[in-house]
Motif scaffolding. Structure first.
Motif, PDB file in Angstrom:
ATOM      1  N   SER A   1      -4.426  -3.523  -1.142  1.00 29.70           N
ATOM      2  CA  SER A   1      -3.200  -3.466  -0.330  1.00 29.70           C
ATOM      3  C   SER A   1      -3.511  -3.607   1.158  1.00 29.70           C
ATOM      4  O   SER A   1      -2.793  -4.269   1.895  1.00 29.70           O
ATOM      5  CB  SER A   1      -2.465  -2.139  -0.558  1.00 29.70           C
ATOM      6  OG  SER A   1      -1.841  -2.119  -1.814  1.00 29.70           O
TER       7      SER A   1
ATOM      8  N   SER B   1       6.806  -5.131  -3.298  1.00 35.78           N
ATOM      9  CA  SER B   1       6.451  -4.046  -4.221  1.00 35.78           C
ATOM     10  C   SER B   1       5.125  -4.327  -4.923  1.00 35.78           C
ATOM     11  O   SER B   1       4.333  -3.409  -5.176  1.00 35.78           O
ATOM     12  CB  SER B   1       7.574  -3.847  -5.240  1.00 35.78           C
ATOM     13  OG  SER B   1       7.754  -5.011  -6.036  1.00 35.78           O
TER      14      SER B   1
ATOM     15  N   ALA C   1       2.378  -3.521  -2.448  1.00 35.67           N
ATOM     16  CA  ALA C   1       2.227  -2.091  -2.188  1.00 35.67           C
ATOM     17  C   ALA C   1       1.510  -1.360  -3.309  1.00 35.67           C
ATOM     18  O   ALA C   1       0.728  -0.438  -3.063  1.00 35.67           O
ATOM     19  CB  ALA C   1       3.598  -1.460  -1.950  1.00 35.67           C
TER      20      ALA C   1
ATOM     21  N   ALA D   1       8.725   0.069  -0.893  1.00 36.73           N
ATOM     22  CA  ALA D   1       8.156  -1.170  -0.372  1.00 36.73           C
ATOM     23  C   ALA D   1       9.218  -2.253  -0.233  1.00 36.73           C
ATOM     24  O   ALA D   1       9.296  -2.947   0.796  1.00 36.73           O
ATOM     25  CB  ALA D   1       7.028  -1.656  -1.280  1.00 36.73           C
TER      26      ALA D   1
ATOM     27  N   ALA E   1       4.272  -4.072   3.713  1.00 37.11           N
ATOM     28  CA  ALA E   1       4.127  -3.495   2.376  1.00 37.11           C
ATOM     29  C   ALA E   1       2.690  -3.088   2.095  1.00 37.11           C
ATOM     30  O   ALA E   1       2.439  -2.091   1.396  1.00 37.11           O
ATOM     31  CB  ALA E   1       4.617  -4.485   1.318  1.00 37.11           C
TER      32      ALA E   1
ATOM     33  N   TRP F   1       2.166   0.257   3.753  1.00 32.56           N
ATOM     34  CA  TRP F   1       2.814   1.300   2.966  1.00 32.56           C
ATOM     35  C   TRP F   1       2.007   1.606   1.695  1.00 32.56           C
ATOM     36  O   TRP F   1       1.868   2.774   1.298  1.00 32.56           O
ATOM     37  CB  TRP F   1       4.235   0.889   2.594  1.00 32.56           C
ATOM     38  CG  TRP F   1       4.796   1.649   1.415  1.00 32.56           C
ATOM     39  CD1 TRP F   1       5.194   1.132   0.220  1.00 32.56           C
ATOM     40  CD2 TRP F   1       4.989   3.070   1.299  1.00 32.56           C
ATOM     41  NE1 TRP F   1       5.620   2.118  -0.623  1.00 32.56           N
ATOM     42  CE2 TRP F   1       5.508   3.328   0.013  1.00 32.56           C
ATOM     43  CE3 TRP F   1       4.765   4.139   2.153  1.00 32.56           C
ATOM     44  CZ2 TRP F   1       5.817   4.606  -0.438  1.00 32.56           C
ATOM     45  CZ3 TRP F   1       5.069   5.422   1.710  1.00 32.56           C
ATOM     46  CH2 TRP F   1       5.595   5.648   0.433  1.00 32.56           C
TER      47      TRP F   1
END
Length: 317
Positions: A46, A158, A161, A181, A210, A213
């Motif tokens: 990520s 998403s 994330a 996200a 994202a 996060w």
């Protein structure tokens, strides 16, 4: 960089950003890496992959400047050229992400299969949560219309994330991570446009925001595992581990952000000032599809005809 970057310069940049990626990868994933020693966790990238790449994209977009006429009529999003193809690409990437997340365990031997299986489950649930937020956001923002770009961006965010913690969070936590996200990505896109940083594929919002996060979510939700020690003997804030892991994750985000912004700016600025990254105006209007690859489609064929007609008129005079 899409729709206004010279193809040759794009190829050069693709090679140069290898150096931007490779050093943080060593920091995070080598046993004696700088961030690994600090206790940072990023199983699937990520931060190490997506946050770094998003920052590179942000620098490139800022250096290139907006596409010609992009903000002449405000900052509203432009419609997709071919939503069907875009959705097809999304589903191909969505499916491939299962292999990406499950493969982050680097195998299924011994007890690795347990982590690989969990990664598949959390990836699906996180992306479902992001897609749900995208649909709800679209209905609210578009007066009941399910907008394809909004759905795509929320799902992509998403997936980004959940990558970092795909093997070390619970299924319901993955759903929450994906939903947050998706929301962060969708509110970030108009903010970036307000700065007149033209990012056609929303690279920084989807991968940078994202990705950050996702790193922080590890510091909140992850639980210490006793088999592979992915979390380096640390629990997340919500699992009774205190602020230590979250602080390490936040510091890692700052380090990755600073490194990628600084180095990518230096490398891209050199290319920009020596070889030039921006296409000439005429080529930008005709479109890189036609100029670089001789591809004609409904989106550019009328422009090509007008350009050729104007060229013939100029030759007559």
């Amino acid at each position: 960089m899409a729709e206004r970057c010279k193809f040759t310069s794009y190829c050069m940049v693709t090679v140069l950003v290898i150096f931007v990626y490779s050093i943080p990868a060593g920091w995070m994933w080598r046993d004696n890496g700088f961030l690994a020693i600090l206790g940072a966790v990023d199983v699937g990238g990520s931060g190490t992959v997506h946050l770094v790449g998003g920052c590179c994209g942000l620098v490139a977009a800022a250096l290139l400047g907006p596409r010609t006429g992009r903000y002449d009529k405000g900052t509203q999003l432009l419609p997709l050229g071919n939503p069907t193809n875009a959705l097809l690409g999304l589903f191909m990437l969505w499916w491939g992400w299962l292999g990406f997340s499950a493969g982050s365990t680097t195998g299924i031997v011994d007890d690795k299969w347990k982590y690989s299986s969990r990664a598949s489950v959390t990836t699906i649930l996180a992306s479902s949560g992001g897609g749900l937020i995208g649909m709800l956001f679209s209905v609210y923002a578009k007066d009941g219309i399910h907008d394809v770009p909004i759905l795509m961006n929320s799902v992509m965010g998403s997936l980004v994330a959940i990558s970092g913690g795909c093997t070390i969070v619970r299924p319901w936590e993955a759903l929450v991570i994906g939903m947050v996200a998706g929301f962060l990505v969708l509110i970030s896109i108009p903010m970036i446009d307000k700065l007149h940083i033209d990012d056609p594929t929303n690279t920084f919002a989807v991968h940078g925001i994202a990705g950050a996060w996702g790193m922080l979510a590890i510091g909140l939700f992850s639980v210490k595992d006793n088999m592979r020690n992915y979390t380096r003997d640390l629990d997340g804030l919500f699992k009774g581990g205190g602020w230590k892991l979250l602080g390490i994750q936040a510091m890692s985000c700052g380090i990755l952000f600073s490194w990628s912004i600084l180095l990518s700016f230096i490398l891209l600025y050199i290319v920009h000032k020596t070889f030039g990254m921006r296409m000439p105006l005429e080529e930008e209007i005709l479109g890189p599809d036609y100029v670089d690859h001789c591809l004609k489609h409904e989106g550019n064929i009328h422009i090509i005809k007008k350009f050729k007609e104007k060229t013939r008129q100029m030759h007559r005079y």
